[in-house]
Design a protein around this motif. Sequence first.
Motif, PDB file in Angstrom:
ATOM      1  N   ILE A 171       0.809  -1.219   0.000  1.00 26.30           N
ATOM      2  CA  ILE A 171       0.000   0.000   0.000  1.00 26.30           C
ATOM      3  C   ILE A 171       0.840   1.265   0.000  1.00 26.30           C
ATOM      4  O   ILE A 171       0.314   2.357  -0.199  1.00 26.30           O
ATOM      5  N   THR A 207      -1.684  -1.347  16.056  1.00 26.24           N
ATOM      6  CA  THR A 207      -2.584  -0.512  15.253  1.00 26.24           C
ATOM      7  C   THR A 207      -3.527   0.276  16.160  1.00 26.24           C
ATOM      8  O   THR A 207      -3.726   1.491  15.979  1.00 26.24           O
ATOM      9  N   SER A 266      -5.267  -1.330   8.292  1.00 28.36           N
ATOM     10  CA  SER A 266      -4.418  -0.375   7.573  1.00 28.36           C
ATOM     11  C   SER A 266      -4.031   0.790   8.470  1.00 28.36           C
ATOM     12  O   SER A 266      -4.774   1.152   9.385  1.00 28.36           O
ATOM     13  N   ILE A 270       1.223   6.420   5.868  1.00 30.32           N
ATOM     14  CA  ILE A 270       1.450   6.103   4.462  1.00 30.32           C
ATOM     15  C   ILE A 270       2.283   7.190   3.781  1.00 30.32           C
ATOM     16  O   ILE A 270       3.221   6.908   3.031  1.00 30.32           O
ATOM     17  N   ILE A 275      -0.129  -4.918   3.725  1.00 25.88           N
ATOM     18  CA  ILE A 275      -1.217  -5.408   4.572  1.00 25.88           C
ATOM     19  C   ILE A 275      -1.312  -6.904   4.338  1.00 25.88           C
ATOM     20  O   ILE A 275      -1.247  -7.359   3.188  1.00 25.88           O
TER      21      ILE A 275
END
Lengths: 318, 90
Positions: free
Chosen positions: A25, A67, A100, A106, A118
Amino acid sequence: MALKKIYLHNLVDGTIKIDLQLELIAGENGLDKEITVADVNRPGLSLAGFFDFFAFGRIQVFGLGETAFMRKLPEAQRKEMLEMFFSYDILCCVFTHGESPDDLFIELANSRNIPVFISQYRTTRFVSLWIHAVEGYFAPTITVHGSLVDVFGVGVLLLGKSGVGKSECALELIEKGHRLVADDIVEIQKIDEIFLFGKSAEIITHHMEIRGLGIINVKEIYGIASVRNRKRIDLIIMLEEWERNKEYDRLGIDEHKYSILDINLSFITVPVRPGRNIPILIETAALNHRLKKTGTFSAKDLDFKIQEKIKLETAKKE
Amino acid sequence: MTEDTVSINTDAGVHARPAMMLVRSAMKYPCEIFLLKDDIEANAKSIMGVLALAITKGSEITIRADGENEVEAVRELVTLINSDFDDGEN
């Protein structure tokens, strides 16, 4: 021995044989980085601000905990933490459970060319599959001259000088229904620090050279049941020309060891002379090895019985 | 121990026939002879060993011999490789 190298792009281009279900990603430009260790790092402590011993050169695995922790951090603090995190030359990041990261993560990964993947797997499963997939690239490897045959499930590595009859012996074992792993060149890898696995050099897999016949394809002649690609090595048998004055093991009470890549394996020397049926000796040695593993040690058991008998007889006399 | 490094010039590389010629020459000597390519070692007296190296044109091969007549053994193999495996029959 030169090992094959592995790069991050190999994770997604089908090179590794295990599908880690990775989706890229971010950080595409960092995919040409080489993976140099199989170990993984869980970056939990680093996210909390503790960067001592931070193993940034490994794959960073973000589980549900990491996360969730990142999501809970106040924005200013998260920004500070991520900037610190990405100031290291990180190999790559993987988010498990299909989770994510946020946009800032990112963005920073893209600017620093650090690939972010991922995976749909849960964390423990991912880590175990990852190690399984890449450990072969980092395992110590050595090539030996010999034949590796699976005899009754026991991986028997036949060693001995050129011309002593290793290949002929392996061929006869195959004919008896055992399986050839490699002939002549055996590539041995140390896996998990305790096991040795052997396989053939890729290009000559399942081929043998027999003096007088030339090169034969064992899989084609004897069928798929006569070969296997890889086998753990359990027993090493050295074939050597019978020497009249040499003392050979007559009892088998002492266990001898042979060391390959610092792992000691059971070792037997079998003297060869015309008329001696070596394959049947090897079959018996393999079965005896299995018996020992299940706790039956023929030589020691008999010795024990004899000692008991001697004790009894001595007691009677007194 | 005697060692020498040569490069392979034949277009076809060391396929079955040249491999056989190498092995046949190596077998004449009692010493241990090894061929090394990119740190991978093969017994020069074994057809499968030599074939497994998959030696192509331009490969650098080190010939290493240890034991009786090692100097002559290395010299003969080097000569054979430098002659592009010409056994005089072609």
